[in-house]
Design a protein around this motif. Structure first.
Motif, PDB file in Angstrom:
ATOM      1  N   ARG A 157     137.811  43.659  29.829  1.00 28.06           N
ATOM      2  CA  ARG A 157     137.855  43.193  31.217  1.00 28.06           C
ATOM      3  C   ARG A 157     136.734  43.816  32.034  1.00 28.06           C
ATOM      4  NH1 ARG A 157     139.454  45.326  35.739  1.00 28.06           N
ATOM      5  NH2 ARG A 157     140.420  47.128  34.713  1.00 28.06           N
ATOM      6  N   ILE A 158     136.503  45.109  31.835  1.00 23.72           N
ATOM      7  CA  ILE A 158     135.437  45.780  32.576  1.00 23.72           C
ATOM      8  C   ILE A 158     134.077  45.329  32.072  1.00 23.72           C
ATOM      9  CG2 ILE A 158     134.437  48.035  33.099  1.00 23.72           C
ATOM     10  CD1 ILE A 158     137.272  49.169  33.043  1.00 23.72           C
ATOM     11  N   VAL A 159     133.940  45.103  30.768  1.00 18.11           N
ATOM     12  CA  VAL A 159     132.685  44.548  30.245  1.00 18.11           C
ATOM     13  C   VAL A 159     132.383  43.208  30.908  1.00 18.11           C
ATOM     14  CG1 VAL A 159     131.551  43.601  28.199  1.00 18.11           C
ATOM     15  CG2 VAL A 159     132.792  45.767  28.039  1.00 18.11           C
ATOM     16  N   ALA A 160     133.402  42.359  31.026  1.00 18.81           N
ATOM     17  CA  ALA A 160     133.197  41.052  31.653  1.00 18.81           C
ATOM     18  C   ALA A 160     132.796  41.208  33.115  1.00 18.81           C
ATOM     19  CB  ALA A 160     134.461  40.210  31.535  1.00 18.81           C
ATOM     20  N   GLU A 161     133.381  42.170  33.819  1.00 18.74           N
ATOM     21  CA  GLU A 161     133.004  42.405  35.214  1.00 18.74           C
ATOM     22  C   GLU A 161     131.548  42.841  35.320  1.00 18.74           C
ATOM     23  OE1 GLU A 161     135.700  45.251  36.800  1.00 18.74           O
ATOM     24  OE2 GLU A 161     137.432  43.884  36.789  1.00 18.74           O
ATOM     25  N   VAL A 162     131.129  43.740  34.437  1.00 13.99           N
ATOM     26  CA  VAL A 162     129.746  44.221  34.446  1.00 13.99           C
ATOM     27  C   VAL A 162     128.780  43.101  34.081  1.00 13.99           C
ATOM     28  CG1 VAL A 162     128.143  45.744  33.203  1.00 13.99           C
ATOM     29  CG2 VAL A 162     130.307  46.640  34.075  1.00 13.99           C
ATOM     30  N   MET A 163     129.191  42.251  33.158  1.00 15.86           N
ATOM     31  CA  MET A 163     128.316  41.157  32.725  1.00 15.86           C
ATOM     32  C   MET A 163     128.276  40.024  33.741  1.00 15.86           C
ATOM     33  SD  MET A 163     126.853  41.818  29.774  1.00 15.86           S
ATOM     34  CE  MET A 163     126.379  40.186  29.204  1.00 15.86           C
ATOM     35  N   GLU A 164     129.440  39.640  34.288  1.00 20.19           N
ATOM     36  CA  GLU A 164     129.540  38.388  35.046  1.00 20.19           C
ATOM     37  C   GLU A 164     129.912  38.572  36.514  1.00 20.19           C
ATOM     38  OE1 GLU A 164     131.055  35.297  31.694  1.00 20.19           O
ATOM     39  OE2 GLU A 164     132.493  36.870  32.208  1.00 20.19           O
ATOM     40  N   GLY A 165     130.225  39.789  36.920  1.00 22.28           N
ATOM     41  CA  GLY A 165     130.622  40.027  38.302  1.00 22.28           C
ATOM     42  C   GLY A 165     129.431  40.069  39.240  1.00 22.28           C
ATOM     43  N   LYS A 166     129.700  40.474  40.474  1.00 25.34           N
ATOM     44  CA  LYS A 166     128.653  40.576  41.492  1.00 25.34           C
ATOM     45  C   LYS A 166     127.555  41.524  41.019  1.00 25.34           C
ATOM     46  CE  LYS A 166     128.065  41.430  46.444  1.00 25.34           C
ATOM     47  NZ  LYS A 166     126.951  42.378  46.359  1.00 25.34           N
ATOM     48  N   ASP A 167     126.310  41.089  41.103  1.00 16.58           N
ATOM     49  CA  ASP A 167     125.153  41.867  40.636  1.00 16.58           C
ATOM     50  C   ASP A 167     125.291  42.247  39.171  1.00 16.58           C
ATOM     51  OD1 ASP A 167     123.874  41.863  43.172  1.00 16.58           O
ATOM     52  OD2 ASP A 167     125.171  43.506  43.824  1.00 16.58           O
ATOM     53  N   GLY A 168     125.872  41.309  38.374  1.00 18.31           N
ATOM     54  CA  GLY A 168     126.110  41.575  36.968  1.00 18.31           C
ATOM     55  C   GLY A 168     124.882  41.404  36.097  1.00 18.31           C
ATOM     56  N   LEU A 169     125.041  41.784  34.839  1.00 18.43           N
ATOM     57  CA  LEU A 169     123.945  41.726  33.877  1.00 18.43           C
ATOM     58  C   LEU A 169     123.557  40.304  33.488  1.00 18.43           C
ATOM     59  CD1 LEU A 169     124.641  44.451  31.135  1.00 18.43           C
ATOM     60  CD2 LEU A 169     122.592  44.256  32.543  1.00 18.43           C
ATOM     61  N   LEU A 170     124.561  39.455  33.247  1.00 13.65           N
ATOM     62  CA  LEU A 170     124.297  38.172  32.607  1.00 13.65           C
ATOM     63  C   LEU A 170     123.253  37.332  33.343  1.00 13.65           C
ATOM     64  CD1 LEU A 170     125.000  36.399  30.186  1.00 13.65           C
ATOM     65  CD2 LEU A 170     126.882  35.442  31.523  1.00 13.65           C
ATOM     66  N   PRO A 171     123.387  37.114  34.652  1.00 14.13           N
ATOM     67  CA  PRO A 171     122.382  36.274  35.321  1.00 14.13           C
ATOM     68  C   PRO A 171     120.989  36.895  35.334  1.00 14.13           C
ATOM     69  CG  PRO A 171     124.363  36.517  36.673  1.00 14.13           C
ATOM     70  CD  PRO A 171     124.449  37.522  35.573  1.00 14.13           C
ATOM     71  N   ALA A 172     120.921  38.220  35.111  1.00 16.20           N
ATOM     72  CA  ALA A 172     119.636  38.913  35.153  1.00 16.20           C
ATOM     73  C   ALA A 172     118.979  39.045  33.788  1.00 16.20           C
ATOM     74  CB  ALA A 172     119.829  40.308  35.767  1.00 16.20           C
ATOM     75  N   LEU A 173     119.654  38.605  32.727  1.00 15.37           N
ATOM     76  CA  LEU A 173     119.084  38.732  31.391  1.00 15.37           C
ATOM     77  C   LEU A 173     117.853  37.842  31.239  1.00 15.37           C
ATOM     78  CD1 LEU A 173     122.235  38.816  29.067  1.00 15.37           C
ATOM     79  CD2 LEU A 173     120.874  40.739  29.897  1.00 15.37           C
ATOM     80  N   ARG A 174     116.852  38.383  30.539  1.00  6.88           N
ATOM     81  CA  ARG A 174     115.621  37.654  30.248  1.00  6.88           C
ATOM     82  C   ARG A 174     115.533  37.385  28.747  1.00  6.88           C
ATOM     83  NH1 ARG A 174     114.602  42.063  33.015  1.00  6.88           N
ATOM     84  NH2 ARG A 174     113.642  43.085  31.222  1.00  6.88           N
ATOM     85  N   PRO A 175     114.770  36.389  28.348  1.00  2.33           N
ATOM     86  CA  PRO A 175     114.584  36.153  26.914  1.00  2.33           C
ATOM     87  C   PRO A 175     114.083  37.410  26.212  1.00  2.33           C
ATOM     88  CG  PRO A 175     113.750  34.288  28.153  1.00  2.33           C
ATOM     89  CD  PRO A 175     114.101  35.351  29.162  1.00  2.33           C
ATOM     90  N   GLY A 176     114.682  37.712  25.068  1.00  2.83           N
ATOM     91  CA  GLY A 176     114.297  38.872  24.282  1.00  2.83           C
ATOM     92  C   GLY A 176     115.081  40.126  24.584  1.00  2.83           C
ATOM     93  N   MET A 177     115.873  40.131  25.661  1.00  2.00           N
ATOM     94  CA  MET A 177     116.664  41.317  25.986  1.00  2.00           C
ATOM     95  C   MET A 177     117.844  41.463  25.030  1.00  2.00           C
ATOM     96  SD  MET A 177     116.819  41.676  30.148  1.00  2.00           S
ATOM     97  CE  MET A 177     117.832  43.155  29.969  1.00  2.00           C
ATOM     98  N   LEU A 178     118.315  42.705  24.908  1.00  2.00           N
ATOM     99  CA  LEU A 178     119.449  43.011  24.044  1.00  2.00           C
ATOM    100  C   LEU A 178     120.463  43.848  24.812  1.00  2.00           C
ATOM    101  CD1 LEU A 178     120.940  43.257  21.302  1.00  2.00           C
ATOM    102  CD2 LEU A 178     119.474  45.236  20.801  1.00  2.00           C
ATOM    103  N   VAL A 179     121.717  43.437  24.756  1.00  2.00           N
ATOM    104  CA  VAL A 179     122.831  44.217  25.297  1.00  2.00           C
ATOM    105  C   VAL A 179     123.658  44.704  24.110  1.00  2.00           C
ATOM    106  CG1 VAL A 179     124.898  44.204  26.740  1.00  2.00           C
ATOM    107  CG2 VAL A 179     122.882  42.872  27.430  1.00  2.00           C
TER     108      VAL A 179
END
Length: 300
Positions: free
Chosen positions: A77-99
């Protein structure tokens, strides 16, 4: 030597994450850290090599400054918040990045997020760890890795900054599944060990000798070897893994049983007892307190 050209993003500076981030810096990596706790960030800064640490206010800001981002978070649940929540990782990911998700997440959720990252040209690897806080401090954790060859090649230098035994498990999600199943087996062994010690105590046996007998015989397991004399018999109860996190891993194993249609009565028993223990003792106590729970449950 690994490529140290850019910092490693690190989100989650808890009991395990803090020493893991320190291990990376000790091995020559720069770290771009993010945590909701100012105290955790301050603790990471103490003794950090000059120029090795920077901080970011949000997961999105971490993505802006790092090509590889490590997550060490307690639940899916917290991973999803960090990835998809406000100022999350997912929308900021660029091609070639690795999480790299190094917590104990739910395999199905890991696969879902990996598909979302792939749509942006990025990758997610599941890389949960096995080992105590002491092993996190020395960078000698065992790390399970789910991902294809290209993902592993990108992740390996960073993983070797935190771990010693690197085990590839298959496709993304497989490492989180194996970690949950491994922790179920550990929980079952810990429960059996705690029950045996309770029965031995009731018989007036020397519990240290009982522990020696189990370790020299077929009852030997990680709980008899590293928890009985060290934590349970002296009543120290400080093995370094919270009761609530153990319960969470058992619930993840339960979701695997449901997904696969596997009858798992011993898992059901462990889930029930750990849930009862968390209700009685709280989630933050050490997992070895399952022994104390058994005593209180019996009225002792």
């Amino acid at each position: 030597m690994a490529d140290r050209a850019g910092p490693v993003g690190f989100i989650g500076l808890g009991m395990m994450g803090l020493p893991m981030a320190r291990s990376l810096m000790a091995r020559g990596f720069a770290v771009l850290a993010c945590d909701s706790s100012a105290a955790a960030l301050a603790a990471l800064a103490e003794g950090a090599p000059a120029g090795a640490l920077a901080t970011a206010p949000t997961p999105a800001a971490v993505a802006a400054g790092a090509e590889v981002v490590v997550l060490m978070l307690p639940t899916s649940r917290i991973v999803a918040e960090v990835m998809e929540g406000k100022d999350g990782l997912l929308p900021a990911l660029r091609p070639g990045m690795l999480v790299i998700d190094m917590g104990s997440s739910e395999p199905a959720e890991t696969r879902r997020l990996a598909e979302a990252a792939a749509a942006r040209g990025a990758r997610i690897m599941d890389a949960p760890v096995s080992g105590s806080v002491a092993k996190a401090k020395t960078g000698t954790l065992a790390i399970m890795c789910g991902g294809d060859d290209a993902t592993f090649a990108q992740a390996e230098p960073v993983l070797r900054g935190m771990g010693e035994a690197i085990i590839r498990t298959g496709a993304v999600g497989s490492a989180h599944a194996m970690k949950a199943l491994n922790n179920f087996v550990y929980a079952a062994g810990l429960l059996a060990t705690a029950e045996a010690l309770r029965m031995g105590e009731a018989l007036g046996l020397d519990l240290n000798i009982l522990s020696d007998v189990m370790n020299a015989s077929s009852g030997r397991n990680i709980a008899t070897e590293t928890k009985a004399k060290q934590e349970i018999i002296p009543g120290r109860y400080a093995g370094g893994f919270q009761l609530g996190l153990m319960r969470k891993d058992l619930e993840t194993a339960g979701s695997i049983a449901t997904e696969t249609g596997t009858d798992s009565p011993s898992l059901a028993l462990c889930r029930a007892l750990w849930s009862e223990a968390v209700a009685m003792l709280g989630p933050k106590v050490d997992n070895t307190e399952i022994h104390r729970f058994l005593g209180r449950r019996a009225g002792g």
